[in-house]
Design an enzyme around this catalytic site. Structure first.
Site, PDB file in Angstrom:
ATOM      1  N   THR A  76      46.480  46.230  36.439  1.00  0.00           N
ATOM      2  CA  THR A  76      45.852  45.984  35.135  1.00  0.00           C
ATOM      3  C   THR A  76      46.266  47.051  34.130  1.00  0.00           C
ATOM      4  O   THR A  76      46.652  46.745  32.997  1.00  0.00           O
ATOM      5  CB  THR A  76      44.326  45.949  35.263  1.00  0.00           C
ATOM      6  OG1 THR A  76      43.946  44.843  36.085  1.00  0.00           O
ATOM      7  CG2 THR A  76      43.662  45.796  33.895  1.00  0.00           C
ATOM      8  N   CYS A 327      32.157  27.708  39.430  1.00  0.00           N
ATOM      9  CA  CYS A 327      30.945  28.295  40.000  1.00  0.00           C
ATOM     10  C   CYS A 327      31.248  29.570  40.775  1.00  0.00           C
ATOM     11  O   CYS A 327      30.387  30.422  40.956  1.00  0.00           O
ATOM     12  CB  CYS A 327      30.260  27.292  40.924  1.00  0.00           C
ATOM     13  SG  CYS A 327      29.755  25.771  40.112  1.00  0.00           S
TER      14      CYS A 327
END
Length: 388
Positions: A76, A327
């Site tokens: 990242t 979900c």
């Protein structure tokens, strides 16, 4: 607790190899000083030597010069440095246009979105049904103000490998810098920056049985880039912050341990699982390219059933997999990758990713295939989504 657990989510995190840990241990307990120059005290000098030796090992594996690699906290940060560092260096000289694909990992995608809010112009390239970027589409998207293109080497969810050489050549012909996130291909398939026209390349240790919290960024010589984070003068004044000596040592050892035979075994397990599931589980569809995919990845959508339910039921049977279901996602959105290749929300909800490592066996693969067939059949019997 997890002795008999079969872990098949190695694209997210791999188990640390014991040999890597043994290599790291002295730099936690014995040589724990910050790295210093030759004029410093002996423990710091030894730490500096370990850091530079590790840098050399990793750089050589990429065909790069040692000076072209900086250590970061992971993929990242590497991608943030690449995009933001180049943007800060070139925005006043050339322009503010950036190009990324729609299916990038969030380290690139959300960085681009954040930069867009700061006034940069971002083009999000479409991909085809397999997740591939068309070099001609990229070529047509480049403008005189384009400063950097960032397209992943292979996708984190569906494993599709881009024709990175063709994409890089487009950028080079247009005089535009090119960054690729190679987190999921580094050591898995050949990577040589002398042959691939790439200016910046992101790598990480966490997907190759190295420690978490350590990554790297290859920066080709003379690439214009500004220091993105303020602080000290570490990493040749290109990345501020205390060096992670144990992490760097572990990263280098992890690179050394990867073998061609291991990657061939990953391919065999991948192909075997795909063949078994597609032949034994009706209404199952492979996501991503059939051939040009990473050796450790199989991503399959099971129609008429939620990926979240499959994941939870497999977990109860002792298997760890991941899903593109909304979900199961922290963002509460269905997989942007499945949507990006033309799938709808239902296809994304039913997708399950299986990723393997050197600690996965063919017995594990067969056990997983058996469990998947049973779980999907049972869930479809009670599914409100449709009939099998």
């Amino acid at each position: 607790m997890f002795e008999d657990y079969i872990y098949l989510d190695n694209a997210s995190m791999t188990r640390l190899d014991e040999r890597v840990f043994e290599e790291m241990k002295p730099y936690f307990f014995d040589t724990y000083a910050i790295p210093t120059s030759e004029s410093g005290y002996s423990m710091g000098v030894e730490a500096k030597e370990a850091l530079e030796k590790s840098r050399e090992t990793i750089a050589q594996s990429l065909g790069a010069e040692t000076s072209e690699l900086i250590f970061t906290s992971g993929f990242t940060e590497s991608s943030n440095i690449a995009l933001k560092g180049v943007a800060q260096a070139l925005q006043e000289k050339k322009g503010t246009h950036i190009i990324v694909s729609k299916i990038e990992d969030y380290s690139v995608l959300n960085t681009a979105k954040a930069m867009e809010k700061q006034g940069f112009q971002v083009t999000y390239l479409d991909v085809d049904q397999y997740g591939l970027v068309d070099p001609e589409v990229l070529k047509d998207s480049i403008t005189p103000e384009t400063i950097i293109v960032s397209i992943q080497h292979a996708n984190q969810e569906i494993g599709t490998i881009q024709d990175i050489k063709a994409l890089g050549e487009v950028c080079r012909d247009k005089g535009v810098l090119f960054h690729t996130d190679a987190t999921h291909t580094f050591t898995k398939i050949p990577l040589d920056v002398q042959e691939i026209p790439v200016d910046l390349l992101t790598i990480s240790a966490h997907t190759i049985h190295g420690p978490a919290g350590i990554g790297g960024l290859y920066i080709r010589k003379r690439t214009p880039i500004r220091k993105w984070m303020d602080g000290g003068f570490q990493e040749s004044n290109r990345r501020a912050g205390l060096e992670n000596i144990p992490g760097a040592v572990g990263f280098a050892k992890a690179v050394e341990l990867v073998t061609k035979k291991e990657n061939q075994q990953l391919e065999k397990m991948r192909d075997h699982l795909i063949e078994r599931i597609l032949s034994e589980v009706p209404q199952s569809v492979l996501n991503g390219h059939k051939i040009n995919r990473t050796p450790q990845n199989a991503n399959i959508t099971f129609e008429y059933v939620e990926g979240e339910s499959i994941t939870l039921h497999l977990d109860m049977r002792g298997f760890a997999v991941s899903t593109g279901s909304a979900c199961f996602s922290r963002s509460l959105d269905p997989s942007h990758v499945i949507l990006g290749i033309g799938g709808d929300a239902e296809r994304a909800h039913g997708s399950v990713r299986f990723t393997f490592s050197r600690f996965t066996s063919m017995d594990d693969i067969n056990a997983a295939a058996d469990a998947v067939a049973t779980v999907v059949e049972n869930l479809r019997k009670i599914s409100p989504l449709g009939k099998r």
